[in-house]
Design a protein around this motif. Structure first.
Motif, mmCIF file in Angstrom:
data_model
loop_
_atom_site.group_PDB
_atom_site.id
_atom_site.type_symbol
_atom_site.label_atom_id
_atom_site.label_comp_id
_atom_site.label_asym_id
_atom_site.label_seq_id
_atom_site.Cartn_x
_atom_site.Cartn_y
_atom_site.Cartn_z
ATOM 1 N N THR A 1 0.880 -1.197 -0.004
ATOM 2 C CA THR A 1 0.005 0.055 0.044
ATOM 3 C C THR A 1 0.913 1.412 -0.020
ATOM 4 O O THR A 1 0.466 2.354 -0.599
ATOM 5 C CB THR A 1 -0.965 -0.065 1.197
ATOM 6 O OG1 THR A 1 -1.834 -1.196 1.194
ATOM 7 C CG2 THR A 1 -1.974 1.226 1.313
ATOM 8 N N ALA A 2 1.869 1.303 0.634
ATOM 9 C CA ALA A 2 2.917 2.373 0.981
ATOM 10 C C ALA A 2 3.505 2.555 -0.672
ATOM 11 O O ALA A 2 3.774 3.769 -1.033
ATOM 12 C CB ALA A 2 3.932 2.006 1.826
ATOM 13 N N ARG A 3 3.720 1.517 -1.125
ATOM 14 C CA ARG A 3 4.227 1.655 -2.619
ATOM 15 C C ARG A 3 3.373 2.614 -3.514
ATOM 16 O O ARG A 3 3.777 3.499 -4.239
ATOM 17 C CB ARG A 3 4.340 0.427 -3.375
ATOM 18 C CG ARG A 3 5.228 0.556 -4.584
ATOM 19 C CD ARG A 3 5.077 -0.871 -5.365
ATOM 20 N NE ARG A 3 5.678 -0.665 -6.526
ATOM 21 C CZ ARG A 3 5.457 -1.644 -7.666
ATOM 22 N NH1 ARG A 3 4.754 -2.755 -7.339
ATOM 23 N NH2 ARG A 3 6.156 -1.584 -8.845
ATOM 24 N N ILE A 4 2.089 2.699 -3.449
ATOM 25 C CA ILE A 4 1.241 3.293 -4.185
ATOM 26 C C ILE A 4 1.139 4.812 -3.877
ATOM 27 O O ILE A 4 1.202 5.784 -4.554
ATOM 28 C CB ILE A 4 -0.359 2.702 -4.145
ATOM 29 C CG1 ILE A 4 -0.282 1.444 -4.795
ATOM 30 C CG2 ILE A 4 -1.209 3.601 -4.857
ATOM 31 C CD1 ILE A 4 -1.696 0.672 -4.866
ATOM 32 N N VAL A 5 1.271 4.835 -2.484
ATOM 33 C CA VAL A 5 1.370 6.222 -1.887
ATOM 34 C C VAL A 5 2.526 6.883 -2.256
ATOM 35 O O VAL A 5 2.538 8.398 -2.620
ATOM 36 C CB VAL A 5 1.304 6.191 -0.229
ATOM 37 C CG1 VAL A 5 1.383 7.409 0.207
ATOM 38 C CG2 VAL A 5 -0.011 5.528 0.328
ATOM 39 N N ALA B 1 4.328 3.188 -13.582
ATOM 40 C CA ALA B 1 4.655 2.474 -12.214
ATOM 41 C C ALA B 1 3.501 2.434 -11.153
ATOM 42 O O ALA B 1 3.533 1.319 -10.500
ATOM 43 C CB ALA B 1 6.056 3.008 -11.576
ATOM 44 N N ARG B 2 2.939 3.402 -11.111
ATOM 45 C CA ARG B 2 1.875 3.402 -10.324
ATOM 46 C C ARG B 2 0.768 2.576 -10.551
ATOM 47 O O ARG B 2 0.009 1.872 -9.693
ATOM 48 C CB ARG B 2 1.194 5.049 -10.056
ATOM 49 C CG ARG B 2 0.004 5.177 -9.113
ATOM 50 C CD ARG B 2 -0.467 6.343 -8.967
ATOM 51 N NE ARG B 2 -1.410 6.664 -8.033
ATOM 52 C CZ ARG B 2 -1.227 6.722 -6.876
ATOM 53 N NH1 ARG B 2 -0.041 7.247 -6.371
ATOM 54 N NH2 ARG B 2 -2.369 7.077 -5.940
ATOM 55 N N LYS B 3 0.507 2.583 -11.820
ATOM 56 C CA LYS B 3 -0.463 1.508 -12.362
ATOM 57 C C LYS B 3 0.134 0.031 -12.072
ATOM 58 O O LYS B 3 -0.712 -0.746 -11.701
ATOM 59 C CB LYS B 3 -0.633 1.667 -13.913
ATOM 60 C CG LYS B 3 -1.546 0.667 -14.564
ATOM 61 C CD LYS B 3 -1.838 1.049 -15.922
ATOM 62 C CE LYS B 3 -2.613 0.046 -16.654
ATOM 63 N NZ LYS B 3 -2.398 -1.240 -16.775
ATOM 64 N N LEU B 4 1.282 -0.265 -12.463
ATOM 65 C CA LEU B 4 1.651 -1.407 -11.767
ATOM 66 C C LEU B 4 1.519 -1.748 -10.575
ATOM 67 O O LEU B 4 1.027 -2.736 -9.697
ATOM 68 C CB LEU B 4 3.240 -1.694 -12.243
ATOM 69 C CG LEU B 4 3.873 -3.005 -11.937
ATOM 70 C CD1 LEU B 4 3.283 -3.952 -12.649
ATOM 71 C CD2 LEU B 4 5.687 -2.877 -12.125
ATOM 72 N N ALA B 5 1.970 -0.766 -9.566
ATOM 73 C CA ALA B 5 1.788 -1.060 -8.089
ATOM 74 C C ALA B 5 0.315 -1.272 -7.613
ATOM 75 O O ALA B 5 -0.104 -1.877 -6.808
ATOM 76 C CB ALA B 5 2.178 0.271 -7.304
ATOM 77 N N ALA B 6 -0.672 -0.601 -8.354
ATOM 78 C CA ALA B 6 -2.009 -0.766 -8.061
ATOM 79 C C ALA B 6 -2.684 -2.365 -8.564
ATOM 80 O O ALA B 6 -3.293 -2.801 -7.581
ATOM 81 C CB ALA B 6 -2.640 0.263 -8.809
ATOM 82 N N GLU B 7 -2.116 -2.624 -9.750
ATOM 83 C CA GLU B 7 -2.402 -4.161 -10.010
ATOM 84 C C GLU B 7 -1.910 -5.104 -9.115
ATOM 85 O O GLU B 7 -2.705 -5.855 -8.573
ATOM 86 C CB GLU B 7 -1.737 -4.291 -11.358
ATOM 87 C CG GLU B 7 -2.514 -3.552 -12.496
ATOM 88 C CD GLU B 7 -2.001 -3.550 -13.773
ATOM 89 O OE1 GLU B 7 -0.715 -4.313 -13.938
ATOM 90 O OE2 GLU B 7 -2.365 -3.280 -14.687
ATOM 91 N N HIS B 8 -0.573 -4.938 -8.434
ATOM 92 C CA HIS B 8 -0.350 -5.594 -7.498
ATOM 93 C C HIS B 8 -0.973 -5.775 -6.295
ATOM 94 O O HIS B 8 -1.101 -7.011 -5.731
ATOM 95 C CB HIS B 8 1.435 -5.234 -7.167
ATOM 96 C CG HIS B 8 2.214 -6.109 -6.440
ATOM 97 N ND1 HIS B 8 3.309 -5.917 -5.861
ATOM 98 C CD2 HIS B 8 1.820 -7.413 -6.017
ATOM 99 C CE1 HIS B 8 3.872 -6.887 -5.203
ATOM 100 N NE2 HIS B 8 2.998 -7.763 -5.258
ATOM 101 N N LEU B 9 -1.299 -4.456 -5.762
ATOM 102 C CA LEU B 9 -2.019 -4.462 -4.696
ATOM 103 C C LEU B 9 -3.295 -5.122 -4.590
ATOM 104 O O LEU B 9 -3.989 -5.831 -3.729
ATOM 105 C CB LEU B 9 -2.208 -3.106 -3.989
ATOM 106 C CG LEU B 9 -3.012 -2.815 -2.939
ATOM 107 C CD1 LEU B 9 -2.295 -3.595 -1.524
ATOM 108 C CD2 LEU B 9 -3.320 -1.326 -2.673
#
Length: 347
Positions: A194-198, A205-213
């Motif tokens: 979650t902190a990664r998206i923040v 990269a944010r899109k990738l992080a959101a997919e991961h979460l």
């Protein structure tokens, strides 16, 4: 890649035939060296070529899908890639599949060598379809992949992975304590991603992080389901490691977040959950991770391949730090799980 000097191959000077000794000069059979014995197959379709590099001439760093052996016949040179080593006549360079390697001839004459492949067509047998990869960007990613695969292999021997692999030999108390501390880390892992998206401002990269979460969220509840309602166990080391990852996810450069989230966290998870599938055959938590972790790992490699804002040295440094933290975390969980057995025995 590994360089074996001629002196490292044991020698024989005579043989016995029909009860009589016969001098054969000095013979060094490759199979008498343990590395070469394991590397050279019993049955193979050999491809053999002479290779010549003049002083200063390079065969740039590359890789190929099959094992290869370079036998230096005369002259001198130097290897490049995974290992940088001077080579001279008599040396044998062992190149496993996927190894990053290259060569340069050195003064005064460069070198002649015999290139040997054991699997199918030779690397350059068809010059228009050479079986090698020279592309620099791909090589950078493959260099990181090679490092990460080495860390993953080393992690297979971590105390926690060994413990869960042999969980049937452990007492119920050890099993429960392991799961309780694992729950503490699983809860923290949710905060890490979650902190990664923040902290992520980069669009892709944010899109990738959101997919991961989206794929990971709620997995910690699946772990809680197999723990019979017990409370997770707080531990200062687990808390410190989790805080380190949260800090890196909110303050580090975007590419570092990708490396830590996908190559380290998912790489270690892939090893751990694969070991736990048999021990928890009915657990959806382990079953889901056993399949998903490999895809999440590949997400990271694909992201690196599409970016240009990193160097191999930078990424390899981050990779090393992340794996050191995971080894510390895992050792601590195993230590706390074993502590129950120690207390019971003392009592």
């Amino acid at each position: 890649m590994h360089v074996i000097e001629r002196d490292d191959v044991p020698e024989i000077t005579s043989v016995v035939v029909d009860g009589a000794p016969h001098n054969i000069g000095l013979l060094k059979d490759f199979h008498r060296n343990p590395v070469l014995q394991q590397f050279v197959p019993e049955v193979a379709r050999l491809s053999m070529s002479w290779v010549r590099l003049l002083p200063g001439e390079e065969l740039s760093v590359h890789q190929h899908p099959t094992k290869s052996m370079i036998i230096i016949a005369e002259g001198t040179g130097r290897t490049m890639g995974d290992a940088t080593t001077d080579i001279r006549a008599g040396d044998i360079v062992v190149v496993p599949p996927g190894s990053l390697h290259g060569f340069v001839g050195t003064a005064p004459t460069g070198f002649w060598a015999l290139s040997v492949q054991f699997e199918g067509a030779g690397l350059y047998e068809d010059p228009d379809n050479a079986r090698v990869v020279f592309d620099a960007d791909r090589l950078d990613v493959e260099l990181v992949r090679s490092d990460n695969q080495r860390f993953m292999r080393e992690y297979e021997n971590n105390a926690l992975v060994r413990m869960i692999r042999d969980l049937e030999t452990q007492s119920p108390e050890v099993r429960n304590r392991l799961l309780d501390h694992l729950q503490t880390w699983s809860d923290a892992f949710q905060r890490v991603i979650t902190a990664r998206i923040v902290g992520e401002a980069d669009g892709p990269a944010r899109k990738l992080a959101a997919e991961h979460l989206a794929e990971e969220i709620g997995h910690n509840r699946l772990l809680a389901d197999i723990r019979d309602g017990r409370e997770a166990q707080w531990d200062p080391v687990i808390a410190a490691v989790a805080s380190w990852f949260v800090d890196r996810m909110t303050t580090a450069p975007s590419v570092e977040r990708t490396v830590l989230a996908h190559l380290v966290l998912e790489g270690s998870g892939m090893v751990f959950h694969a070991a736990g599938v048999d021990a928890f055959a009915s657990s959806e938590y382990f079953r889901l991770h056993d399949g998903a972790d490999a895809e999440h790992l590949e997400m990271g490699y694909r992201e690196l391949a599409e970016r240009r804002d990193w160097t191999p040295d930078e990424v390899r440094g981050v990779l090393r730090q992340g794996w050191q933290m995971m080894e510390l975390l895992s050792d601590r969980i195993a230590e706390r799980a074993r502590a129950v057995a120690v207390v019971d025995h003392a009592g």
